[in-house]
Design a protein around this motif. Structure first.
Motif, PDB file in Angstrom:
ATOM      1  N   VAL A 106      32.174  18.475 -16.351  1.00  0.00           N
ATOM      2  CA  VAL A 106      32.755  17.606 -15.223  1.00  0.00           C
ATOM      3  C   VAL A 106      32.570  18.033 -13.949  1.00  0.00           C
ATOM      4  CG1 VAL A 106      35.233  16.616 -14.907  1.00  0.00           C
ATOM      5  CG2 VAL A 106      34.695  16.887 -17.085  1.00  0.00           C
ATOM      6  N   GLY A 107      32.274  17.188 -13.095  1.00  0.00           N
ATOM      7  CA  GLY A 107      32.144  17.421 -11.744  1.00  0.00           C
ATOM      8  C   GLY A 107      31.165  16.475 -11.026  1.00  0.00           C
ATOM      9  N   SER A 108      31.070  16.363  -9.528  1.00  0.00           N
ATOM     10  CA  SER A 108      30.277  15.452  -8.922  1.00  0.00           C
ATOM     11  C   SER A 108      29.425  16.302  -7.808  1.00  0.00           C
ATOM     12  CB  SER A 108      31.362  14.676  -8.279  1.00  0.00           C
ATOM     13  OG  SER A 108      32.183  15.197  -7.338  1.00  0.00           O
ATOM     14  N   PHE A 109      28.794  15.495  -7.054  1.00  0.00           N
ATOM     15  CA  PHE A 109      27.998  16.041  -5.875  1.00  0.00           C
ATOM     16  C   PHE A 109      28.892  16.741  -4.932  1.00  0.00           C
ATOM     17  CE2 PHE A 109      25.745  11.891  -6.901  1.00  0.00           C
ATOM     18  CZ  PHE A 109      24.405  12.471  -7.031  1.00  0.00           C
ATOM     19  N   LEU A 110      30.151  16.237  -4.682  1.00  0.00           N
ATOM     20  CA  LEU A 110      30.672  17.026  -3.851  1.00  0.00           C
ATOM     21  C   LEU A 110      31.498  18.359  -4.014  1.00  0.00           C
ATOM     22  CD1 LEU A 110      32.174  13.382  -2.304  1.00  0.00           C
ATOM     23  CD2 LEU A 110      29.995  14.744  -1.703  1.00  0.00           C
ATOM     24  N   ASP A 111      31.821  18.282  -5.385  1.00  0.00           N
ATOM     25  CA  ASP A 111      32.318  19.780  -5.887  1.00  0.00           C
ATOM     26  C   ASP A 111      31.552  20.831  -5.337  1.00  0.00           C
ATOM     27  OD1 ASP A 111      34.069  18.147  -7.100  1.00  0.00           O
ATOM     28  OD2 ASP A 111      33.208  18.046  -9.101  1.00  0.00           O
ATOM     29  N   ASP A 135      28.988  12.008   3.260  1.00  0.00           N
ATOM     30  CA  ASP A 135      29.183  12.759   1.809  1.00  0.00           C
ATOM     31  C   ASP A 135      27.624  12.900   1.121  1.00  0.00           C
ATOM     32  OD1 ASP A 135      31.867  13.046   1.983  1.00  0.00           O
ATOM     33  OD2 ASP A 135      32.114  11.125   0.817  1.00  0.00           O
ATOM     34  N   LYS A 136      26.711  11.986   1.540  1.00  0.00           N
ATOM     35  CA  LYS A 136      25.316  12.226   1.120  1.00  0.00           C
ATOM     36  C   LYS A 136      24.795  13.462   1.541  1.00  0.00           C
ATOM     37  CE  LYS A 136      23.428   7.484   0.280  1.00  0.00           C
ATOM     38  NZ  LYS A 136      24.473   6.633   0.796  1.00  0.00           N
ATOM     39  N   LYS A 137      24.980  13.779   2.695  1.00  0.00           N
ATOM     40  CA  LYS A 137      24.613  14.995   3.526  1.00  0.00           C
ATOM     41  C   LYS A 137      25.359  16.281   2.565  1.00  0.00           C
ATOM     42  CE  LYS A 137      24.015  13.275   8.061  1.00  0.00           C
ATOM     43  NZ  LYS A 137      24.332  13.298   9.479  1.00  0.00           N
ATOM     44  N   ILE A 138      26.685  16.291   2.167  1.00  0.00           N
ATOM     45  CA  ILE A 138      27.109  17.172   1.280  1.00  0.00           C
ATOM     46  C   ILE A 138      26.435  17.251   0.139  1.00  0.00           C
ATOM     47  CG2 ILE A 138      29.198  18.147   0.448  1.00  0.00           C
ATOM     48  CD1 ILE A 138      30.739  16.657   2.571  1.00  0.00           C
ATOM     49  N   ALA A 139      26.244  16.117  -0.393  1.00  0.00           N
ATOM     50  CA  ALA A 139      25.727  16.101  -1.829  1.00  0.00           C
ATOM     51  C   ALA A 139      24.389  16.799  -1.893  1.00  0.00           C
ATOM     52  CB  ALA A 139      25.665  14.671  -2.447  1.00  0.00           C
ATOM     53  N   VAL A 140      23.468  16.422  -1.026  1.00  0.00           N
ATOM     54  CA  VAL A 140      22.133  17.141  -0.756  1.00  0.00           C
ATOM     55  C   VAL A 140      22.085  18.517  -0.769  1.00  0.00           C
ATOM     56  CG1 VAL A 140      19.978  17.253   0.373  1.00  0.00           C
ATOM     57  CG2 VAL A 140      20.926  14.994  -0.040  1.00  0.00           C
ATOM     58  N   LYS A 141      23.083  18.990   0.235  1.00  0.00           N
ATOM     59  CA  LYS A 141      23.152  20.367   0.540  1.00  0.00           C
ATOM     60  C   LYS A 141      23.647  21.027  -0.935  1.00  0.00           C
ATOM     61  CE  LYS A 141      24.043  20.602   5.363  1.00  0.00           C
ATOM     62  NZ  LYS A 141      25.088  20.935   6.365  1.00  0.00           N
ATOM     63  N   TYR A 190      23.758   1.933   0.726  1.00  0.00           N
ATOM     64  CA  TYR A 190      22.332   2.056   0.342  1.00  0.00           C
ATOM     65  C   TYR A 190      21.706   2.653   1.086  1.00  0.00           C
ATOM     66  CZ  TYR A 190      22.257  -1.821  -3.348  1.00  0.00           C
ATOM     67  OH  TYR A 190      22.725  -2.589  -4.220  1.00  0.00           O
ATOM     68  N   THR A 191      20.940   3.902   0.974  1.00  0.00           N
ATOM     69  CA  THR A 191      20.447   4.981   1.876  1.00  0.00           C
ATOM     70  C   THR A 191      19.248   4.347   2.797  1.00  0.00           C
ATOM     71  OG1 THR A 191      20.645   6.687   0.424  1.00  0.00           O
ATOM     72  CG2 THR A 191      19.041   6.934   2.128  1.00  0.00           C
ATOM     73  N   ASN A 192      19.494   4.649   4.084  1.00  0.00           N
ATOM     74  CA  ASN A 192      18.262   4.367   5.197  1.00  0.00           C
ATOM     75  C   ASN A 192      17.354   5.366   5.094  1.00  0.00           C
ATOM     76  OD1 ASN A 192      16.888   4.463   7.575  1.00  0.00           O
ATOM     77  ND2 ASN A 192      18.402   3.040   8.489  1.00  0.00           N
ATOM     78  N   ILE A 193      16.166   4.939   4.569  1.00  0.00           N
ATOM     79  CA  ILE A 193      15.296   6.182   4.223  1.00  0.00           C
ATOM     80  C   ILE A 193      14.638   6.952   5.561  1.00  0.00           C
ATOM     81  CG2 ILE A 193      12.733   6.295   3.408  1.00  0.00           C
ATOM     82  CD1 ILE A 193      13.359   3.979   1.402  1.00  0.00           C
ATOM     83  N   ASN A 194      14.349   6.121   6.384  1.00  0.00           N
ATOM     84  CA  ASN A 194      14.240   6.824   7.939  1.00  0.00           C
ATOM     85  C   ASN A 194      15.150   7.939   8.132  1.00  0.00           C
ATOM     86  OD1 ASN A 194      11.363   5.563   8.132  1.00  0.00           O
ATOM     87  ND2 ASN A 194      12.336   4.137   9.741  1.00  0.00           N
TER      88      ASN A 194
END
Length: 223
Positions: A106-111, A135-141, A190-194
């Motif tokens: 159980v968990g998510s990107f942000l944990d 939050d996307k930046k936290i998730a990627v890290k 939706y992510t901005n790819i650039n």
């Protein structure tokens, strides 16, 4: 006809048992007759391609974040150490019903990562658009923290190439008198790819991006 976006929203809000959400999710992605936006077009083909990419990386351990009911990595769990992570316990119960060898957490990107440097592949499919840019930046890290030294991140999700493309889509739906569909898209992240490429470069990682179908893109991130 019930439009996909309404069905999806209902799925999120439904007050029936959570187990029904897991069943409904599988039905939705495998039988998307009402998917007017084409969000799950070529769903099984894209998952199969992703599995081939995972296998070609010669990996031993795979971490699938936001694994849902295990549609991507469950089929690999007989051959590899596969860990499926999802914040929805009923989704994980469905994983265990379908794929007995797949480990669940159980968990998510942000944990905070439960353990660092454990995975050769960290993968996520059709999930990241639920997170805002910060939050996307936290998730990627966090995904990077899970990776072994020569590991790879694979992301499949809904994206726009840039803000100009997003505006073109907005105008397109307006001209079609489909404001309700655009409002659904615009309610997500939706992510901005650039912008995403620039962020990954700042982390000193490499990124490869391929358009698959409609709003769906496949991203690979490596050192």
């Amino acid at each position: 006809m019930i439009l996909y976006y309404r069905y999806y929203s209902k799925l999120r809000r439904v007050k029936k048992s959570m187990a029904n959400i897991a069943d409904s999710y599988d039905n939705m992605v495998n039988n998307p007759q009402n998917d007017e936006l084409g969000l799950f077009s070529n769903y099984n083909d894209i998952l199969e391609e992703t599995r081939r990419r995972i296998i070609s990386h010669n990996c031993k351990c795979i971490l699938d974040i936001g694994c849902g009911t295990g549609n991507l990595c469950g089929k690999l769990s007989d051959r590899y150490n596969v860990i499926g992570m999802d914040k929805n316990i009923e989704m994980l119960k469905k994983v265990q019903e379908k794929y007995g060898n797949m480990k669940c957490k159980v968990g998510s990107f942000l944990d905070e990562p439960f353990k660092e440097n454990i995975a050769d592949i960290v993968v996520s499919t059709y999930v990241l658009h639920g997170l805002n840019n910060e939050d996307k930046k936290i998730a990627v890290k966090n995904m990077i923290r899970y990776l072994k030294e020569n590991g790879k991140i694979i992301i499949i999700d809904y994206m726009f190439f840039d803000s100009e493309e997003k505006e073109k889509y907005r105008q397109h739906f307006k001209e079609l008198n489909k404001q309700d569909l655009w409002d659904f898209i615009d309610s997500k992240y939706y992510t901005n790819i650039n912008e995403f490429k620039e962020y990954i470069a700042k982390l000193n990682y490499n990124i490869k991006i391929e358009h698959k179908v409609n709003f769906t893109w496949l991203v690979e991130i490596t050192r």
